[in-house]
Design an enzyme around this catalytic site. Structure first.
Site, mmCIF file in Angstrom:
data_model
loop_
_atom_site.group_PDB
_atom_site.id
_atom_site.type_symbol
_atom_site.label_atom_id
_atom_site.label_comp_id
_atom_site.label_asym_id
_atom_site.label_seq_id
_atom_site.Cartn_x
_atom_site.Cartn_y
_atom_site.Cartn_z
ATOM 1 N N LEU A 1 -72.214 74.837 -47.985
ATOM 2 C CA LEU A 1 -71.007 74.670 -48.790
ATOM 3 C C LEU A 1 -70.069 75.806 -48.403
ATOM 4 O O LEU A 1 -70.515 76.947 -48.196
ATOM 5 C CB LEU A 1 -71.331 74.760 -50.287
ATOM 6 N N ASP A 2 -68.768 75.507 -48.348
ATOM 7 C CA ASP A 2 -67.795 76.537 -47.976
ATOM 8 C C ASP A 2 -67.801 77.688 -48.989
ATOM 9 O O ASP A 2 -68.232 77.527 -50.119
ATOM 10 C CB ASP A 2 -66.379 75.942 -47.939
ATOM 11 N N TYR A 3 -67.253 78.799 -48.559
ATOM 12 C CA TYR A 3 -67.139 80.008 -49.393
ATOM 13 C C TYR A 3 -66.516 79.690 -50.749
ATOM 14 O O TYR A 3 -66.947 80.187 -51.784
ATOM 15 C CB TYR A 3 -66.275 81.019 -48.625
ATOM 16 N N LYS B 1 -62.795 68.233 -46.999
ATOM 17 C CA LYS B 1 -61.427 68.746 -46.876
ATOM 18 C C LYS B 1 -60.703 68.074 -45.706
ATOM 19 O O LYS B 1 -59.530 67.697 -45.806
ATOM 20 C CB LYS B 1 -61.452 70.262 -46.672
ATOM 21 N N THR C 1 -66.314 76.602 -52.138
ATOM 22 C CA THR C 1 -66.859 75.380 -52.754
ATOM 23 C C THR C 1 -67.981 75.769 -53.704
ATOM 24 O O THR C 1 -68.778 76.666 -53.413
ATOM 25 C CB THR C 1 -67.401 74.415 -51.674
#
Ligand code: URA
Length: 256
Positions: A106-108, A196, A110
């Protein structure tokens, strides 16, 4: 996955300890780095039982117990085992002596559901797109998502030159005052920044992203930063899920 005393392929046993991936284990075996009960093994088909002493470059590998966690990942935590910029990682949030790592990413910025484990085989099965494990996200986007955009997203869009698989899109809410929409997105792939980039492809910005669910696992009972162990039944169910999908794939291929 009751292993009992059954014989298992050496590369599978090595990967299951979390030491490395199965492919890497195969390479280590082929190139003469692995001994079993003191004997050099370079044959990939070699099977070993649960009591075998396995060494890699003379070091005994730890057939540690498998651990499985479900974390509610907060914002501003990096999905990695280590960060050279010294930012907090998802592994820092879990209290264990075992070398676990995140399954997927998961992104920073998210938030939401993330599985961590030291079971390499399990991680590979869950991550492989052919096993079609659904992940459900809630995206807050700017503006309105029109029906033609929904159709486009559901059919698949090109991201970094590759078409995404079909997805399910459901608009949950539109906030007229703020001009933002909450959209539920169900996908089974895990391309880099996939959600995204999917929205970007139809001209929409994601303001916030949250993963609500991985297969049947949701975040009920957890708050941001909390985690819990998966129980053996859940682990078994996840294994079954991927095995069933695999079997289906084989069936399809056989019928062609
Ligand atoms: N898709 C994204 O764009 N970011 C995530 O963190 C997960 C899926």
């Amino acid at each position: 996955m009751g292993r009992g005393d059954s014989m298992e392929r050496l590369q599978k046993v090595i990967a299951a300890t979390g030491y490395c991936s199965r492919r890497k284990a195969e390479e280590l075996i082929r190139t003469g780095h692995v001994t079993v009960n003191g004997n050099l093994v370079t044959e990939l088909g070699t099977k070993v039982n649960s009591t075998a002493k396995i060494e890699i470059d003379g070091e005994k590998i730890n057939k540690e117990n498998k651990e499985y966690y479900l974390l509610y990942k907060p914002r501003q935590v990096i999905t990695s085992t280590y960060d050279d910029k010294k930012r907090k990682t998802v592994v820092d949030l879990i209290d264990t002596d075992v070398r676990i790592y995140p399954v997927g990413r998961l992104d920073y910025d998210t938030t939401g559901a993330l599985i961590l484990t030291n079971d390499g085989e399990f991680a590979n099965l869950l991550m492989h797109p052919k096993n079609k494990v659904d992940k459900v996200y809630i995206a807050k986007i700017r503006g309105i998502l029109y029906p033609d955009m929904i159709k486009t997203l559901e059919r698949g869009v090109i991201i970094d030159g590759v078409k995404t698989a079909r997805s399910k899109i459901k608009v949950k809410k539109y906030d007229k005052k703020a001009d933002t929409s909450m959209v539920e997105v169900t996908i089974h792939e895990g391309k880099h920044h996939q959600v995204k980039k999917m929205f970007e492809s139809v001209g929409k910005d994601v303001i916030k992203l949250h993963r609500e669910k991985i297969a049947f696992l949701d975040l009920r009972g957890l708050v941001s930063g909390d985690y819990r162990r998966l129980n053996p039944k859940e682990v078994k169910q996840l294994y079954h899920l991927t095995n069933d999908k695999k079997r289906l794939e084989h069936g399809k291929r056989g019928n062609r």
